[in-house]
Write an enzyme that holds these catalytic residues in place. Structure first.
Site, mmCIF file in Angstrom:
data_model
loop_
_atom_site.group_PDB
_atom_site.id
_atom_site.type_symbol
_atom_site.label_atom_id
_atom_site.label_comp_id
_atom_site.label_asym_id
_atom_site.label_seq_id
_atom_site.Cartn_x
_atom_site.Cartn_y
_atom_site.Cartn_z
ATOM 1 N N LEU A 188 29.867 -21.819 19.372
ATOM 2 C CA LEU A 188 30.572 -22.658 18.394
ATOM 3 C C LEU A 188 29.570 -23.209 17.378
ATOM 4 O O LEU A 188 29.732 -23.028 16.179
ATOM 5 C CB LEU A 188 31.318 -23.801 19.097
ATOM 6 C CG LEU A 188 31.934 -24.877 18.206
ATOM 7 C CD1 LEU A 188 32.965 -24.299 17.251
ATOM 8 C CD2 LEU A 188 32.565 -25.989 19.044
ATOM 9 N N SER B 178 27.914 -22.870 11.841
ATOM 10 C CA SER B 178 28.940 -23.679 11.173
ATOM 11 C C SER B 178 29.980 -24.168 12.171
ATOM 12 O O SER B 178 30.346 -23.430 13.097
ATOM 13 C CB SER B 178 29.656 -22.854 10.097
ATOM 14 O OG SER B 178 28.742 -22.330 9.171
ATOM 15 N N ASP C 190 26.837 -18.665 11.954
ATOM 16 C CA ASP C 190 27.301 -18.949 13.320
ATOM 17 C C ASP C 190 27.000 -20.372 13.773
ATOM 18 O O ASP C 190 27.428 -20.794 14.841
ATOM 19 C CB ASP C 190 26.747 -17.916 14.323
ATOM 20 C CG ASP C 190 25.235 -17.993 14.505
ATOM 21 O OD1 ASP C 190 24.595 -18.874 13.905
ATOM 22 O OD2 ASP C 190 24.688 -17.163 15.260
ATOM 23 N N TYR D 195 21.043 -40.422 37.699
ATOM 24 C CA TYR D 195 21.508 -41.709 37.164
ATOM 25 C C TYR D 195 20.678 -42.883 37.682
ATOM 26 O O TYR D 195 20.021 -42.787 38.713
ATOM 27 C CB TYR D 195 22.978 -41.931 37.556
ATOM 28 C CG TYR D 195 23.919 -41.062 36.768
ATOM 29 C CD1 TYR D 195 24.668 -41.574 35.713
ATOM 30 C CD2 TYR D 195 24.043 -39.701 37.052
ATOM 31 C CE1 TYR D 195 25.524 -40.757 34.977
ATOM 32 C CE2 TYR D 195 24.892 -38.889 36.317
ATOM 33 C CZ TYR D 195 25.625 -39.425 35.286
ATOM 34 O OH TYR D 195 26.463 -38.632 34.548
ATOM 35 N N GLU E 283 19.761 -41.048 33.255
ATOM 36 C CA GLU E 283 20.915 -41.692 32.636
ATOM 37 C C GLU E 283 21.082 -43.113 33.182
ATOM 38 O O GLU E 283 21.564 -43.295 34.288
ATOM 39 C CB GLU E 283 22.177 -40.859 32.923
ATOM 40 C CG GLU E 283 21.996 -39.389 32.592
ATOM 41 C CD GLU E 283 23.223 -38.558 32.888
ATOM 42 O OE1 GLU E 283 24.331 -38.973 32.496
ATOM 43 O OE2 GLU E 283 23.086 -37.491 33.518
ATOM 44 N N HIS F 90 28.342 -40.223 26.217
ATOM 45 C CA HIS F 90 28.192 -38.879 26.772
ATOM 46 C C HIS F 90 28.708 -37.834 25.778
ATOM 47 O O HIS F 90 29.838 -37.963 25.302
ATOM 48 C CB HIS F 90 29.008 -38.749 28.070
ATOM 49 C CG HIS F 90 28.183 -38.782 29.310
ATOM 50 N ND1 HIS F 90 27.688 -39.944 29.847
ATOM 51 C CD2 HIS F 90 27.773 -37.776 30.127
ATOM 52 C CE1 HIS F 90 27.004 -39.650 30.949
ATOM 53 N NE2 HIS F 90 27.037 -38.338 31.137
ATOM 54 N N HIS G 67 22.008 -34.476 25.668
ATOM 55 C CA HIS G 67 22.915 -34.471 26.819
ATOM 56 C C HIS G 67 24.216 -33.727 26.553
ATOM 57 O O HIS G 67 25.224 -33.983 27.215
ATOM 58 C CB HIS G 67 23.187 -35.902 27.324
ATOM 59 C CG HIS G 67 23.591 -35.972 28.770
ATOM 60 N ND1 HIS G 67 22.993 -35.210 29.746
ATOM 61 C CD2 HIS G 67 24.537 -36.706 29.423
ATOM 62 C CE1 HIS G 67 23.548 -35.481 30.924
ATOM 63 N NE2 HIS G 67 24.489 -36.382 30.755
ATOM 64 N N THR H 172 33.271 -21.903 12.372
ATOM 65 C CA THR H 172 33.283 -20.534 12.907
ATOM 66 C C THR H 172 33.163 -20.560 14.430
ATOM 67 O O THR H 172 32.463 -21.400 14.995
ATOM 68 C CB THR H 172 32.120 -19.701 12.337
ATOM 69 O OG1 THR H 172 30.882 -20.347 12.661
ATOM 70 C CG2 THR H 172 32.248 -19.539 10.835
ATOM 71 N N SER I 90 31.835 -42.754 28.333
ATOM 72 C CA SER I 90 32.561 -41.534 28.009
ATOM 73 C C SER I 90 33.127 -41.611 26.594
ATOM 74 O O SER I 90 33.525 -42.683 26.148
ATOM 75 C CB SER I 90 33.717 -41.348 28.998
ATOM 76 O OG SER I 90 34.602 -40.344 28.557
#
Length: 694
Positions: A51, A632, A630, A496, A457, A220, A111, A635, A271
């Protein structure tokens, strides 16, 4: 654009506040197919395309006379592993001698949970990563070193400005019941159970022209969930992309001199899936201490982002973060001046004595993971339906564990209480230790800014306690008013770090606090020591500590070997199997499928291989102009493996609003493998298609 600069950005005649600054960005994507993704520990989550590309972003600050330097790197990866850090430091030493060292180089991971795994030397991480994967490790080492090289080659006089502000609607605490274990008197000092503040560091050259930005914010990067198979940099990476596109006008993603890093902070219990946890089967809330659903248990309890799907949620959260940073960058007026310093120690974290007060001393433990580690979180549930908040073991799973991996010693069990030990990783040494004992602690200061590099974390409250402790240490040794930021996922991964009180509740984050209930207190003691050494100018007297091991693992992996590629009968690589339509409008998706080869051929034999372009026909010149690649956001590159060496690639272009009408085409670039490891480049091109205005 000089006249538009605010008065604070115009160069001062007094150059004493100036530093030498360098910024650099380099690709660190690695193989995008067949490699497990690092983050959710879900064995089914294997790469199957791309992606957005992953980048390492490096920032070098040097004193005006170049006597001291500090390097901060933020890479679009799950976390920095010890193996990765040691290899990067080795490369830097062979290139630059003693210029870039373990004390003045901070390596931080954003992360993202959608980057390739396999760059770890401790056995636990091999289980879900399918071992140590050299192409994955090498791509990250190469990318980090190259980003530092670029920054090193582009050093120029410049100035730094710091700013801070609130990011709204972008995070929730995913373990609020743990947070509530913290003392009410402490909680009452804060308006929220997450840190909403972003800190930005703006870099300009001596003429006030933009060089780069580092932003630290705690959330996250799991807007993309554990069903995703496309390699990408998630919400933080999208914010970087937006900022860099804004500043590097007319450039493709990954190009241009302005570098914007959105780095991680104390995101342990934070989150981006802000709608909160719901039972996916019934739609009711599962915001309870065990994060479990009446039907289907913990596996059904999933937190939802603000968007229509995970891509949309990534876009929304990333854009929120970007817009705040953009405002803070534009209005930054507090200049950072003063000397540089850095301090580093290696510490055996399984054996630290902590003085809680004059009469009470406690100790950290050998690493171990608790039952609720196996539960996962509302951002991604674990296997076998374990639930969070388990303070009791289970005879069945204990027996399975004892048979397969050996029983934890009584000492480890007692040390970790109330955590029921599932994996006693500190006592598991085959074929190599399962978890690190030797951990980096590190602080670098740039004038009034202290960057605290943490190996994992920290939860919201753990981070607050650490920042406060470091600040008060600086204060009490005469360096008042320090801006303390936490940089997360640095140098070595140790899961963590919760507060002692949160640890008692044994949700996922606490079960993953591997050195036991006093882990945070130990870190606070250690980082206080580093701050004191910097404030009193006694860094040279700090003991270096025990060196971490570098295991001689060449390539141990369960990832399938790449077999020679085959094209279907009467077809050749790059042929179109499913053609684009002749016409599209903005908002629609142009899609084309090609006969393809394994993308690993390209990643393992080429650096920075670009798999695709979207091109627009320019009438005036009669040439095709590349408008997307690729990297971007619009796309998507999907690879589908068939049988006996055959495969397909589908490229989607999600045509953004505002796309110029005209004639376009999509191109695909790959390498096919022959016997004897010979790799041949090939390409494919779609038919031309038209984009019409609405």
């Amino acid at each position: 654009d000089y006249d538009e600069l605010s008065p604070t950005q115009k160069p001062s005649n007094d150059s004493s506040g100036n530093y030498l600054l360098g910024v650099g960005r380099a690709d660190c994507t690695g193989p995008v197919a067949e490699i497990p993704l690092m983050g959710f520990a879900n064995p089914d989550q294997v790469g199957g395309g791309l992606l957005t590309r992953l980048y390492s972003r490096a920032f070098i600050v040097a004193e005006p006379d170049d006597s001291k330097r500090v390097v901060f790197v933020s890479a679009d990866i799950g976390m920095v592993s010890q193996r990765l850090r040691l290899e990067v430091l080795k490369e830097l030493q062979s290139k630059y001698g003693e210029l870039y060292r373990k004390d003045n180089v901070i390596l931080s991971g954003t992360h993202t949970h959608s980057g390739p795994a396999g760059y770890f030397q401790y056995t636990l991480f091999w289980i879900t990563s399918k071992g140590l994967i050299k192409p994955s490790l090498n791509a990250i080492v190469k990318g980090i070193v190259k980003s530092i090289d670029i920054a090193h080659q582009n050093m120029k006089r410049g100035r730094l400005f710091i700013n801070r502000g609130i990011v709204e609607n972008s995070q929730i605490n995913r373990s609020p019941y743990s947070y509530l274990q913290n003392p009410a008197s402490e909680r009452s000092r804060y308006s929220s159970n997450t840190d909403k503040e972003m800190v930005t560091l703006k870099m300009v050259d001596e003429n006030g022209h933009d060089l780069g930005l580092i932003s630290w914010f705690a959330v996250h990067p799991v807007s993309m969930n554990n069903t995703n198979h496309l390699v990408n940099s998630d919400n933080m990476g999208y914010a970087s992309l937006l900022f860099e596109q804004e500043k590097n006008k007319g450039m493709l993603p990954g190009e241009g001199s302005f570098v914007a890093a959105f780095a991680s902070s104390n995101l342990g219990d934070v989150s981006p899936n802000i709608k909160g946890p719901f039972c996916v089967n019934t739609g009711e809330s599962c915001d309870n201490p065990q994060s479990t659903c009446p039907v289907g248990g913990a596996a059904m309890c999933v937190a939802m982002g603000p968007g229509t799907d995970m891509f949309d949620s990534t876009r929304i959260i990333g854009q929120n973060i970007y817009l705040t940073a953009k405002d803070l960058y534009a209005s930054a007026s507090q200049e950072v001046t003063g000397p540089l310093s850095s301090a580093h120690q290696w510490v055996n974290m399984s054996d630290v004595w902590v003085e809680l007060n004059a009469t009470h001393t406690v100790k950290t433990c050998k690493p171990a993971l608790g039952y609720s580690f196996a539960a996962g979180t509302i951002d991604g549930a674990g296997a076998f339906n374990f639930t969070q908040g388990l303070v009791e073991g289970d005879p069945f799973w204990d027996k399975v564990r004892d048979q397969l991996l050996g029983e934890p010693s009584n000492e480890t069990k007692a040390c970790h209480k109330p955590k029921p030990v599932l994996f006693s990783t500190g006592e598991m040494t085959w074929p190599h230790p399962w978890h690190p004992d030797i951990v980096d602690v590190q602080i670098a200061t740039i004038g009034s800014l202290a960057i605290v590099a943490i190996p994992g974390e920290f939860t919201t409250m753990s981070g607050r306690r650490l920042r406060e402790a470091v600040k008060s240490e600086f204060d009490s040794y005469g360096t008042a008013g320090m801006d303390v930021v936490i940089a997360g996922l640095c140098n070595v991964y140790t899961h963590y770090i919760t507060t002692y009180e949160e640890y008692q509740a044994q949700r996922y984050e606490a079960a993953s606090t591997i050195y036991g209930p006093h882990t945070l207190s130990a870190y606070i003691q250690l980082y206080r020591g580093l701050a004191r050494a910097i404030a009193t100018d006694t860094v040279q007297d700090l003991p270096g500590g025990p060196q971490p091991p570098l295991f001689n693992v060449t390539n141990l992996t369960l990832v399938p070997v790449v077999i020679p590629d085959k094209a279907p009968v009467n077809k050749t690589f790059g042929d179109v199997l499913q053609e684009v339509r002749q016409q599209y409008r903005a908002g629609e998706v142009a899609e084309v499928t090609f006969v393809s080869a394994n993308p690993r051929n390209s990643a393992e034999n080429m650096t920075e291989h670009n798999f695709l372009t979207v091109e627009r026909y320019v009438n005036v010149s009669g040439r095709w102009q590349v408008v997307q690649n690729d990297a971007s956001w619009d796309t998507r590159f999907y690879w589908t493996k068939g049988s006996s060496g055959q495969s397909n690639v589908t490229i989607e272009w999600h045509i953004p609003s505002g796309t110029e009408p005209g004639v376009y085409r999509i191109r695909y670039f790959g390498h096919y493998k022959r016997l004897l490891n010979i790799f041949n480049p090939f390409e494919g091109t779609s038919s031309e298609f038209e984009i019409t205005s609405l």
